[in-house]
Structure formats: C-alpha cells, structure tokens
Design an enzyme around this catalytic site. Structure first.
Site, PDB file in Angstrom:
ATOM      1  N   GLU A  29      -7.989   2.130  -5.237  1.00  0.00           N
ATOM      2  CA  GLU A  29      -9.096   1.900  -4.307  1.00  0.00           C
ATOM      3  C   GLU A  29      -9.766   3.214  -3.906  1.00  0.00           C
ATOM      4  O   GLU A  29      -9.091   4.211  -3.567  1.00  0.00           O
ATOM      5  CB  GLU A  29      -8.600   1.176  -3.035  1.00  0.00           C
ATOM      6  CG  GLU A  29      -9.747   0.942  -2.049  1.00  0.00           C
ATOM      7  CD  GLU A  29      -9.454  -0.082  -0.957  1.00  0.00           C
ATOM      8  OE1 GLU A  29      -8.356  -0.656  -0.932  1.00  0.00           O
ATOM      9  OE2 GLU A  29     -10.364  -0.292  -0.123  1.00  0.00           O
ATOM     10  N   GLU A  35       0.847  -1.203   0.000  1.00  0.00           N
ATOM     11  CA  GLU A  35       0.000   0.000   0.000  1.00  0.00           C
ATOM     12  C   GLU A  35       0.882   1.253   0.000  1.00  0.00           C
ATOM     13  O   GLU A  35       1.845   1.330   0.770  1.00  0.00           O
ATOM     14  CB  GLU A  35      -0.895   0.027   1.250  1.00  0.00           C
ATOM     15  CG  GLU A  35      -2.038  -0.954   1.198  1.00  0.00           C
ATOM     16  CD  GLU A  35      -3.042  -0.774   2.339  1.00  0.00           C
ATOM     17  OE1 GLU A  35      -3.011   0.265   3.038  1.00  0.00           O
ATOM     18  OE2 GLU A  35      -3.872  -1.685   2.524  1.00  0.00           O
TER      19      GLU A  35
HETATM   20  O1  KIV Z   1      -6.834  -6.792   1.515  1.00  0.00           O
HETATM   21  C1  KIV Z   1      -7.503  -6.762   0.473  1.00  0.00           C
HETATM   22  O2  KIV Z   1      -8.394  -7.579   0.243  1.00  0.00           O
HETATM   23  C2  KIV Z   1      -7.198  -5.710  -0.491  1.00  0.00           C
HETATM   24  C3  KIV Z   1      -8.114  -5.537  -1.663  1.00  0.00           C
HETATM   25  C4  KIV Z   1      -9.416  -5.038  -1.233  1.00  0.00           C
HETATM   26  C5  KIV Z   1      -7.509  -4.698  -2.721  1.00  0.00           C
HETATM   27  O3  KIV Z   1      -6.258  -4.998  -0.313  1.00  0.00           O
END
Ligand code: KIV
Length: 264
Positions: free
Chosen positions: A183, A116
């Site tokens: 996202e 991230e």
């Molecule tokens: O942890 C997860 O499932 C994610 C997705 C929603 C992209 O990061």
C-alpha cells in the site's frame, strides 16, 4: 467457475494471471462480486470509514469485523474471503493474535486473515500459519499506524525507506504469507518488491507492476466524495442512488407510487 479459491490457488496465480481483489462488508455486495468472478474478497477494516462512519480504522472492534465477515461469507461460493485483523487484536501478544484470528475462521467462516506490518510482525504471522491460519501480509502505508506516522504518508521516498520495505517484504514472505498487500508506495519500489518475492503482491496505490490490485468497493463505485488519486471510479452509484431516492420521494409525495401494478 473452477471451485473455491484457496491460499495455494491464489499463490499459484503469480506470473500467470493478475489478481483483482475488492473489499466487501455485506452479503449482497459479496454475492455480486463472487458472481463477477472476483477471486479474493477482503472484509477490510476500512469498514470503519465506509460503513460505520468512523474517522479512521482505529476504533473498529473485532466483534464488528466478525459481524460483517459472517455476512460476506454467506454471499460467497467461489472467492477466498479474508478477514482484516483490526487494531489491537494482534499487537499485545502472539496468543491474542492466534485467539482472535481463530475466531475469524471459526465464528465467521473466513478463509484467512490479513495483518498489517512487516519484519516486526513476522513471528506473529509465522505462528498463525503454524496453527493452520492462512495470512495475507500488508506492508507499506499502514493505516492502523496513522497515529505513530502522523498521517497517511506514502512510503519508499528515501533509499533507507526502500531498503526497509524490501526487508519487510522478505520477512513476511519468509514467515509464510500466501500473498501480500503493498500500500502507498512509488510504482518502481512496488515493482522491485514484486520481482523479488515468490508470492503475489496486491497493490493499492502502488502502481501497475504488482501481481494484483485491491480497491475499497465504496471508492470504485463512486460513493466516496474525494477518493485517493489512484482510485478509478468504475461506476457512479452514489449519484444514481441519490436520483433513485429523490424520484421515490417525489412519487410517494405525489401519490404516483404505489400504482395499480404494485399492489399485492
Ligand atoms: O481495510 C482495507 O480495506 C484494506 C485495504 C485497503 C487493503 O486494508
């Protein structure tokens, strides 16, 4: 199915075929997805909420992710499997990031990791890639930063924030990611990012212009009571399972199960 999906193969799908991505946390679910031709499976740190009963992704530990990633890898022959780097496994130092991402590949057998963050993570991403670890980027709404942002807030609502997102997208692209998750942002912002980068964008709550979509499997199968608005329920498994469990209970209590034909 034409062999295993890899980072170069996923990257090459941009502009040719939309990419359907799902999360998975265990062997049986991953096998069904693989059989359905899903090209990329994310062992998301959403594991924390969907499977482990945490309130957010923050408590999820690397050992928990490795345990579930191993299970997913065992169910897959074609899909590319991505391990989601949990909170605090790549934040303190680049050396930490390399060591922990390396464990995902070596101990769980995944094909790449997700990180991230945008411009501030570019150096980390570059170092992972230099060490042979494919990276899926993730910009926009960042669930691991929920304490800092004060909640799950949609990004890209001001011109300044749109500029920041465009810069983040460029930074992770230049760092070498093979694709990136977008996202929680308006669809016109996601469309602008998608048009401005040479790698696939995988949207979640980011509209239809992305090169692919990712959904949390529990949300799309109907296990989540109040899923986010962008989720489409493709099945109502929660309700169906409840019915099956209630019928089983009634049949055991009523002495109908096991019947003659169920004897060994
Ligand atoms: O942890 C997860 O499932 C994610 C997705 C929603 C992209 O990061």
């Amino acid at each position: 199915m034409a062999g295993k999906f890899t980072a170069p193969k996923i990257r090459a799908l941009k502009g040719r075929q939309k990419i359907a991505v799902l999360t998975a946390y265990d062997t049986s679910m991953a096998k069904v997805m693989d059989d359905a031709g899903i090209p990329m499976i994310l062992v998301g740190d959403s594991l924390g909420m969907t499977v482990l009963g945490y309130e957010s992704t923050l408590p999820v530990r690397l050992e928990e992710m490795l345990h579930h990633a191993r299970a997913v890898v065992r169910g897959v022959t074609s899909a590319m499997v991505i391990g989601d780097m949990p909170f605090m496994t790549y934040h303190a130092s680049t050396a930490d990031a390399v060591r922990n991402a390396g464990r995902f590949l070596q101990e769980a057998g995944v094909d790449g990791v997700k990180i991230e963050g945008g411009a501030s993570r570019a150096d980390t991403i570059r170092t992972l890639i230099e060490n042979g670890i494919p990276v899926l980027g993730h910009i926009g709404l960042l669930p691991q930063s929920v304490r800092a942002t004060g909640g799950y807030r949609i990004r890209g609502k001001t011109e300044e924030d749109v500029e920041r997102l465009l810069a983040d997208a460029k930074a992770v692209e230049e760092a070498g990611v093979f694709a990136m998750v977008l996202e929680g942002m308006p669809s016109d912002v996601a469309a602008k990012i998608t048009a401005g980068v040479s790698i696939p964008t995988i949207g979640i709550g980011a509209g239809p212009s992305c090169d692919g979509q990712v959904l949390v499997v529990n949300d799309m199968l109907g296990f989540t009571e109040k899923p986010p608005r962008f989720v489409k329920r493709y099945a109502d498994m929660g309700e169906q399972m409840k019915k099956a469990f209630a019928q089983y209970r009634a049949e055991v209590e009523g002495g109908e199960y096991p019947a003659r034909e169920h004897e060994y």
